[in-house]
Design a protein around this motif. Structure first.
Motif, mmCIF file in Angstrom:
data_model
loop_
_atom_site.group_PDB
_atom_site.id
_atom_site.type_symbol
_atom_site.label_atom_id
_atom_site.label_comp_id
_atom_site.label_asym_id
_atom_site.label_seq_id
_atom_site.Cartn_x
_atom_site.Cartn_y
_atom_site.Cartn_z
ATOM 1 N N GLY A 218 1.162 19.567 -13.398
ATOM 2 C CA GLY A 218 1.762 20.756 -13.981
ATOM 3 C C GLY A 218 1.942 20.668 -15.484
ATOM 4 O O GLY A 218 2.688 21.456 -16.060
ATOM 5 N N ARG A 219 1.279 19.744 -16.148
ATOM 6 C CA ARG A 219 1.489 19.538 -17.580
ATOM 7 C C ARG A 219 0.216 19.718 -18.396
ATOM 8 O O ARG A 219 -0.036 18.963 -19.341
ATOM 9 C CB ARG A 219 2.078 18.141 -17.812
ATOM 10 N N GLY A 220 -0.605 20.644 -17.987
ATOM 11 C CA GLY A 220 -1.769 20.995 -18.785
ATOM 12 C C GLY A 220 -3.032 20.231 -18.479
ATOM 13 O O GLY A 220 -4.055 20.434 -19.128
ATOM 14 N N TYR A 221 -2.983 19.328 -17.498
ATOM 15 C CA TYR A 221 -4.179 18.574 -17.136
ATOM 16 C C TYR A 221 -4.962 19.340 -16.065
ATOM 17 O O TYR A 221 -4.384 19.853 -15.107
ATOM 18 C CB TYR A 221 -3.810 17.193 -16.588
ATOM 19 N N ALA A 222 -6.272 19.391 -16.214
ATOM 20 C CA ALA A 222 -7.114 19.988 -15.182
ATOM 21 C C ALA A 222 -7.073 19.087 -13.955
ATOM 22 O O ALA A 222 -7.301 17.882 -14.058
ATOM 23 C CB ALA A 222 -8.550 20.132 -15.687
ATOM 24 N N MET A 223 -6.776 19.663 -12.794
ATOM 25 C CA MET A 223 -6.538 18.866 -11.600
ATOM 26 C C MET A 223 -7.752 18.030 -11.193
ATOM 27 O O MET A 223 -7.620 16.844 -10.859
ATOM 28 C CB MET A 223 -6.124 19.779 -10.443
ATOM 29 N N ASP A 224 -8.948 18.629 -11.213
ATOM 30 C CA ASP A 224 -10.119 17.866 -10.777
ATOM 31 C C ASP A 224 -10.397 16.682 -11.709
ATOM 32 O O ASP A 224 -10.722 15.582 -11.267
ATOM 33 C CB ASP A 224 -11.341 18.776 -10.666
ATOM 34 N N THR A 225 -10.217 16.900 -13.023
ATOM 35 C CA THR A 225 -10.415 15.812 -13.984
ATOM 36 C C THR A 225 -9.372 14.719 -13.796
ATOM 37 O O THR A 225 -9.698 13.520 -13.787
ATOM 38 C CB THR A 225 -10.338 16.350 -15.424
ATOM 39 N N LEU A 226 -8.120 15.133 -13.657
ATOM 40 C CA LEU A 226 -7.022 14.178 -13.481
ATOM 41 C C LEU A 226 -7.233 13.329 -12.232
ATOM 42 O O LEU A 226 -7.103 12.099 -12.272
ATOM 43 C CB LEU A 226 -5.695 14.940 -13.382
ATOM 44 N N LEU A 227 -7.598 13.966 -11.131
ATOM 45 C CA LEU A 227 -7.796 13.236 -9.887
ATOM 46 C C LEU A 227 -8.985 12.285 -9.980
ATOM 47 O O LEU A 227 -8.939 11.167 -9.467
ATOM 48 C CB LEU A 227 -7.997 14.220 -8.730
ATOM 49 N N GLY A 228 -10.054 12.742 -10.634
ATOM 50 C CA GLY A 228 -11.219 11.886 -10.805
ATOM 51 C C GLY A 228 -10.895 10.638 -11.609
ATOM 52 O O GLY A 228 -11.281 9.521 -11.243
ATOM 53 N N VAL A 229 -10.172 10.814 -12.711
ATOM 54 C CA VAL A 229 -9.796 9.674 -13.556
ATOM 55 C C VAL A 229 -8.896 8.709 -12.800
ATOM 56 O O VAL A 229 -9.123 7.487 -12.775
ATOM 57 C CB VAL A 229 -9.096 10.176 -14.838
ATOM 58 N N LEU A 230 -7.852 9.232 -12.158
ATOM 59 C CA LEU A 230 -6.885 8.368 -11.483
ATOM 60 C C LEU A 230 -7.495 7.675 -10.270
ATOM 61 O O LEU A 230 -7.222 6.494 -10.026
ATOM 62 C CB LEU A 230 -5.656 9.185 -11.068
ATOM 63 N N ALA A 231 -8.321 8.377 -9.502
ATOM 64 C CA ALA A 231 -8.904 7.796 -8.291
ATOM 65 C C ALA A 231 -9.790 6.599 -8.625
ATOM 66 O O ALA A 231 -9.628 5.505 -8.082
ATOM 67 C CB ALA A 231 -9.696 8.848 -7.527
ATOM 68 N N VAL B 93 0.837 -1.210 0.000
ATOM 69 C CA VAL B 93 0.000 0.000 0.000
ATOM 70 C C VAL B 93 0.864 1.248 0.000
ATOM 71 O O VAL B 93 0.574 2.224 -0.709
ATOM 72 C CB VAL B 93 -0.945 -0.019 1.213
ATOM 73 N N LEU B 94 1.935 1.245 0.777
ATOM 74 C CA LEU B 94 2.812 2.414 0.857
ATOM 75 C C LEU B 94 3.436 2.725 -0.498
ATOM 76 O O LEU B 94 3.428 3.882 -0.952
ATOM 77 C CB LEU B 94 3.906 2.182 1.899
ATOM 78 N N VAL B 95 3.961 1.702 -1.163
ATOM 79 C CA VAL B 95 4.597 1.915 -2.469
ATOM 80 C C VAL B 95 3.579 2.403 -3.495
ATOM 81 O O VAL B 95 3.838 3.350 -4.250
ATOM 82 C CB VAL B 95 5.267 0.610 -2.949
ATOM 83 N N THR B 96 2.400 1.801 -3.519
ATOM 84 C CA THR B 96 1.375 2.196 -4.488
ATOM 85 C C THR B 96 0.878 3.613 -4.217
ATOM 86 O O THR B 96 0.670 4.400 -5.150
ATOM 87 C CB THR B 96 0.187 1.217 -4.439
ATOM 88 N N ALA B 97 0.686 3.945 -2.943
ATOM 89 C CA ALA B 97 0.237 5.298 -2.594
ATOM 90 C C ALA B 97 1.287 6.337 -2.988
ATOM 91 O O ALA B 97 0.951 7.416 -3.500
ATOM 92 C CB ALA B 97 -0.061 5.379 -1.098
ATOM 93 N N LEU B 98 2.553 6.010 -2.776
ATOM 94 C CA LEU B 98 3.632 6.921 -3.177
ATOM 95 C C LEU B 98 3.658 7.112 -4.694
ATOM 96 O O LEU B 98 3.825 8.240 -5.188
ATOM 97 C CB LEU B 98 4.983 6.397 -2.697
ATOM 98 N N LEU B 99 3.508 6.015 -5.435
ATOM 99 C CA LEU B 99 3.500 6.110 -6.897
ATOM 100 C C LEU B 99 2.317 6.938 -7.395
ATOM 101 O O LEU B 99 2.465 7.766 -8.300
ATOM 102 C CB LEU B 99 3.448 4.704 -7.509
ATOM 103 N N MET B 100 1.137 6.730 -6.788
ATOM 104 C CA MET B 100 -0.035 7.501 -7.192
ATOM 105 C C MET B 100 0.157 8.984 -6.896
ATOM 106 O O MET B 100 -0.106 9.847 -7.741
ATOM 107 C CB MET B 100 -1.274 6.972 -6.469
ATOM 108 N N ALA B 101 0.631 9.298 -5.689
ATOM 109 C CA ALA B 101 0.830 10.692 -5.314
ATOM 110 C C ALA B 101 1.878 11.356 -6.207
ATOM 111 O O ALA B 101 1.721 12.508 -6.629
ATOM 112 C CB ALA B 101 1.248 10.781 -3.848
ATOM 113 N N SER B 102 2.955 10.620 -6.520
ATOM 114 C CA SER B 102 4.005 11.175 -7.391
ATOM 115 C C SER B 102 3.478 11.392 -8.806
ATOM 116 O O SER B 102 3.806 12.393 -9.457
ATOM 117 C CB SER B 102 5.206 10.218 -7.426
ATOM 118 N N THR B 103 2.659 10.465 -9.300
ATOM 119 C CA THR B 103 2.072 10.607 -10.634
ATOM 120 C C THR B 103 1.190 11.840 -10.714
ATOM 121 O O THR B 103 1.248 12.619 -11.682
ATOM 122 C CB THR B 103 1.245 9.351 -10.985
ATOM 123 N N ILE B 104 0.371 12.044 -9.689
ATOM 124 C CA ILE B 104 -0.516 13.216 -9.667
ATOM 125 C C ILE B 104 0.299 14.495 -9.639
ATOM 126 O O ILE B 104 0.018 15.451 -10.380
ATOM 127 C CB ILE B 104 -1.456 13.153 -8.446
#
Length: 269
Positions: free
Chosen positions: A79-92, A63-74
């Motif tokens: 900062g690369r042109g993705y709308a934050m709310d959309t990006l978080l919704g898709v990834l979550a 869980v720790l490794v996966t949570a770190l990877l998810m947080a780092s990906t977000i």
């Protein structure tokens, strides 16, 4: 019979440990408006459970490794042109879905998904208790060590830069702390309720706080009160413990909001 042989005492200590870790971090989640960030990281932990069972490692590590990877990906994609709310919704939702599908492919392994989704605090063992408090102490130490820098980077990134503070580094500290909280809280309140434990005590404390330090202190007290009150209500009414803890916190938030509204109305001439 030793002190920790009582499962209710172990459950209470585990819940308090999660409250100590989640409350101060939750204040930064509220200040930075990162609610969905915490939600996405928590949802990714189900995938971590599946990977941990697949490779026969501890659930905490997976869980720790996966949570770190998810947080780092977000953090990287935001900062690369993705709308934050959309990006978080898709990834979550994608992480949760992939995790549930991955669990279904496990052969010869019995997985209680309800325990991981909603927590199973009453089944906390001594080993789980050690993991929870080790993670809680790590998060508290990080918050204590970086408090001033985190606060400056949160309130005014430009001032932080001028003061020699790297806002990206402080974001990394928050990311690490968030991953640790998710890893230790999954056993206690489950994936779907972790974000609530981060947000509700901090949001309640904000109503009565005039300084950041006061808000963090009150959030810890409110989080601990939610755990103890929720466990009592769960025992009395025979309801699921994790959801009852969160429901108790929500009731405290509603009561605090009502008191604040009444106080404001009484102050008006």
């Amino acid at each position: 019979m030793t002190f920790l042989d009582d499962f209710m005492i172990r459950a209470a200590l585990a819940g308090i440990g999660v409250a100590f870790a989640a409350a101060p971090l939750g204040c930064f989640v509220v200040w930075r408006r990162m609610a969905y960030f915490g939600d996405a990281t928590a949802h990714a932990s189900i995938l971590g459970v599946a990977l941990a069972l697949t490779f026969d490692v501890s659930i905490f590590s997976g869980v720790l490794v996966t949570a770190l990877l998810m947080a780092s990906t977000i953090s990287t994609l935001s900062g690369r042109g993705y709308a934050m709310d959309t990006l978080l919704g898709v990834l979550a939702h994608s992480a949760l879905a992939f995790g549930l599908v991955a669990v279904s492919f496990l052969q010869g392994v019995r997985v209680d998904l309800m325990a991981y989704l909603f927590g199973d605090i009453l089944a906390v063992s001594r080993g789980d208790l050690a993991v929870v408090w080790s993670g809680a102490l790590l998060v508290i130490s990080l918050m204590w060590w970086r408090w001033s820098s985190l606060l400056t980077a949160t309130l005014n990134p430009e001032l932080a830069q001028a003061s020699g503070i790297n806002p990206q580094r402080e974001q990394l500290v928050l990311t690490l702390a968030l991953a640790v909280v998710v890893a230790v809280a999954i056993k206690v309140v489950g994936v779907l309720l972790i974000a609530a434990m981060l947000l509700i005590p901090a949001a309640t404390a904000r109503i009565f706080s005039t300084t950041p330090e006061r808000m963090a202190f009150l959030a810890v007290l409110i989080g601990c009160g939610s755990v103890i009150g929720g466990m009592y209500m769960s025992f009395s009414a025979d309801t699921p413990t994790g959801p009852t803890i969160v429901s108790t916190g929500t009731a405290l938030f509603a009561a605090a909001s009502l008191v604040a509204v009444i106080a404001r109305s009484l102050r008006r001439p």
